[in-house]
Design an enzyme around this catalytic site. Sequence first.
Site, PDB file in Angstrom:
ATOM      1  CG  HIS A   1      12.247   0.758  -8.452  1.00  0.00           C
ATOM      2  ND1 HIS A   1      12.427   1.525  -9.569  1.00  0.00           N
ATOM      3  CD2 HIS A   1      12.286  -0.527  -8.874  1.00  0.00           C
ATOM      4  CE1 HIS A   1      12.553   0.748 -10.620  1.00  0.00           C
ATOM      5  NE2 HIS A   1      12.477  -0.506 -10.230  1.00  0.00           N
TER       6      HIS A   1
ATOM      7  CD  GLU B   1      14.570  -3.847  -7.287  1.00  0.00           C
ATOM      8  OE1 GLU B   1      14.964  -4.275  -8.383  1.00  0.00           O
ATOM      9  OE2 GLU B   1      13.380  -3.501  -7.078  1.00  0.00           O
ATOM     10  CG  HIS B   2      17.200  -0.610 -10.724  1.00  0.00           C
ATOM     11  ND1 HIS B   2      17.264  -0.629 -12.083  1.00  0.00           N
ATOM     12  CD2 HIS B   2      15.921  -0.935 -10.394  1.00  0.00           C
ATOM     13  CE1 HIS B   2      16.072  -0.938 -12.576  1.00  0.00           C
ATOM     14  NE2 HIS B   2      15.236  -1.126 -11.571  1.00  0.00           N
TER      15      HIS B   2
ATOM     16  CD  GLU C   1      11.741  -0.702 -13.769  1.00  0.00           C
ATOM     17  OE1 GLU C   1      12.877  -0.364 -13.382  1.00  0.00           O
ATOM     18  OE2 GLU C   1      11.034  -1.535 -13.179  1.00  0.00           O
TER      19      GLU C   1
END
Lengths: 447, 464
Positions: free
Chosen positions: B74, B77-78, B154
């Site tokens: 993840h 991905e950022h 997040e």
Amino acid sequence: MKRLVSQFLWFVASGFLAAGPSWAAVDIQSWTAPSGARVFFVESHALPMVDVQVDFAAGGALDPADKAGVAALTRALLDGGAGALDEAAISDRLADLGARVGGGADDDRASVSLRTLSSAAQRDAAVDLLRTLLTEPTFPVAVVDRERARTLAGLKEAETRPDSIAARRFSAAIYGSHPYGNDPTQESVARITREDLVAFHQGHYRAPGASVTLVGDIDRGEAARIAQVLTAGLPTGEPPPPLAAPELPAESVIRVAHPSAQAHILAGMPVLARDDPDYFPLLVGNYVLGGGGFVSRLTHEVRERRGLAYSAYSYLHPAQVAGPFQIGLQTKASQADLALGVVNETVRGFLDKGPTAAEVAAAKSNIVNGFGLRLDSNRKILDYVAMIGFYRLPLDWLEVYPKAVPKVTGADIQDAFRRRIDPRHMVTVVVGGTEAQGDTPAPSAPK
Amino acid sequence: MATKQPTRRCGARGWLGIVLMAAGVAWANPYETTLGNGMKVIVKEDRRAPSVVHMVWYKVGAMDEVDGHSGVAHLLEHMMFKGTKKLGPGEFNRQVAAVGGRDNAFTSSDYTAYFQQVPPGELGRMMQLEADRMRNLRWSDEEFHKELEVVKEERRLRTEDKPQALVHEQLEASAFLAHPYRRPIIGWMTDLDAMRPADAWAWYRTWYAPNNATLVVVGDVDHRKVFEQAKREFGGLAPSVLPPRREIGEPEQRGRRESAVRAPAELPYVALAWHVPTVRNLADARDFFALQVLAAVLDGYDGARLNTRLVREQRLAVSAGAGYGGMARGASLFILDGTPTPGHTVAELETALRGEIARIRDQGITEAELARVKAQAMAAEVYKRDSLMGQAMEIGMLEMAGFSWRDEQRFLEGLRAVSAADVQAVAARFFAAEGMTVASLDPLPLAAAKPRAKGPAVRHGGGE
């Protein structure tokens, strides 16, 4: 399939649904049904399905002053029993037809939507069921009691959540005693009885005030028949008096202690009406400030430059009168003041100097070029046309829009923001962190 | 102005999504090709409006991580938005926005996907951007450390301050001992604290390659032209040697597992999980389809059993649900969950939820229920075609789980073939008490909860 974690929340969509439009002109046919309901129809035979939405001026702003929650509960319980059907029969019949009923109530409107297959048998049965829900809800006492209890449980739960607490405090602070600030509480919901729901339905689910929107695989004759069937049996009461605009709040900062990991920060004030003359400059300006997602100033300053939050945004929600301008972010509780300082600095800079020419060009380019994407499905077309119908916007609004946006200048934006987003009326709410409970006087107004 | 939403639960969780995915009609459309470097390209023409969805799916997700590195899929991905040899940080988003598009990305256990929705004339430009970052990613350590803080925020937003999310994290961490689904996709906070730029770079170099990617395009396009564009933009990228993937099983569960989360909340919450099959081979997927129908009979519509009996009739629950995915690269759980009504306990609700499975085990389901579930699936088959994004998601998810858009018809047929007896059989077979994992929320009164520096207290134990 497991849940997803995505890179960015899609708040842009909510901010822009407020606004959006299309290239390929949407051909809206409109007429008034014999019942008095206004009808809006977009014919589309690409898929064998029909979407119908009926909107009433029956939102939370019309709640009795001491019984906030009546509008929402009335809408929620239309399928709690209707005609000769109990709630189980309604649920089963919908499922048997493969039809779906949706909608809800916001401050201005109560919406009931239906999606059904367009074959005559299924369509007619689904429309007849929807007619029963709209015109003959029975609000059985047992169901009312149960749903009131569930609503109360939900409200109690919401009072423990930092995001809900922040939203509630923000709404109350910016709207004060205006109906938009009259949100349901445990006390107000506890007072609601079956008779309140019956009276609210009788008073506000009126045929002459209703707008019926249909999109899909039917012809105009069929659309006219459906609209009349749905609304002929509705009450015919008097329209509610027009809603006054709220007074603007005094600048304040409200801090609420909470054990959450993050502080939830909201800042804003009442601003935007659906027919607002500053609509387009505010829209384009807000894209630059905080509506444009990754490319907005707030995201750049708060997230990209400093890593302070996952989501930082501003949005303008157009409503019948003065919907909110709202800035929001969530950050580790210990850095709430730091983040708030960045937000204030960013807003002050925007008001002082306005957007750059490059920012204005980029905003217009996105809004205009992306226009068609907002109307690329029946569902999206339904949402826009229902909004146009309910708020009585011009039928060519979707054509006017992409022509109006390119005309907006940086000077227009700065002028509109300076007049409308006045720091002397900005309310800031911070929930989370260890600050002592209670409101604190505002720091001296920026600018 | 707070939006006043009715608090009633509308519709089903989980299941309809699966039906959307699991149903389909055979068309000449979509169209598929594979580039010389191994990248698969799937195009579905939908000419209703001047709009196109462009997605690149990488078959790598959180399940491919190793212990101590949770969250790296993840996080990478950022970082894919932080620049390439040609583009500065944030430039990718600016270019998409300039043409009127919107873009985003998401990471699951099984895959990582990137998408843009743009006017059709901009499709080629989107391909250039994706091809560029597939092979030419570049960013500084400083960008990495800032973005790591964003990801921690997040996690705080989605998990730390969401009591029910904490419960689900516990549920999966307890239900799986060996299988990688025990790790949260977003990563444990302690692993995020330890994350280094080199971890993200290693992930990128290992997994981001054309032969590990599937391109999906849905919208107002001509598939022949899209194939040409794809060949031009992606065809020149060199493939990688991908590491062998080991199938990780899960040892048989030999007793009830239980854990609790204590966090600020008003109402308790409980989730129950059992190990059930994942669909692998459609010729042998009877249990998968029967479990789909079981989940739908329990929670597929407002009048489904859990809502009708536990919420409406017995008033034992504020809400109650059932979920089964069943289509994944890894293992599957069947989950029941709910919030008890004030005055009732988690233990009562657990008994009631399990009682609904037992009723079906003992008495089966009615033909009317079965027909209702199938009718909804048939209607969903039509409705799903209204959304370009939904259609692109369906194609990508089928691919990532090892299936193809060509299998859509077989999924629909499998569902149609389910009998009431099949549903009764799976209710009898997969829900043993000793195979169950329970996670619950133990509400901590707000007044008693002290602001804390670290995560909420987590109690962990086996048995009661």
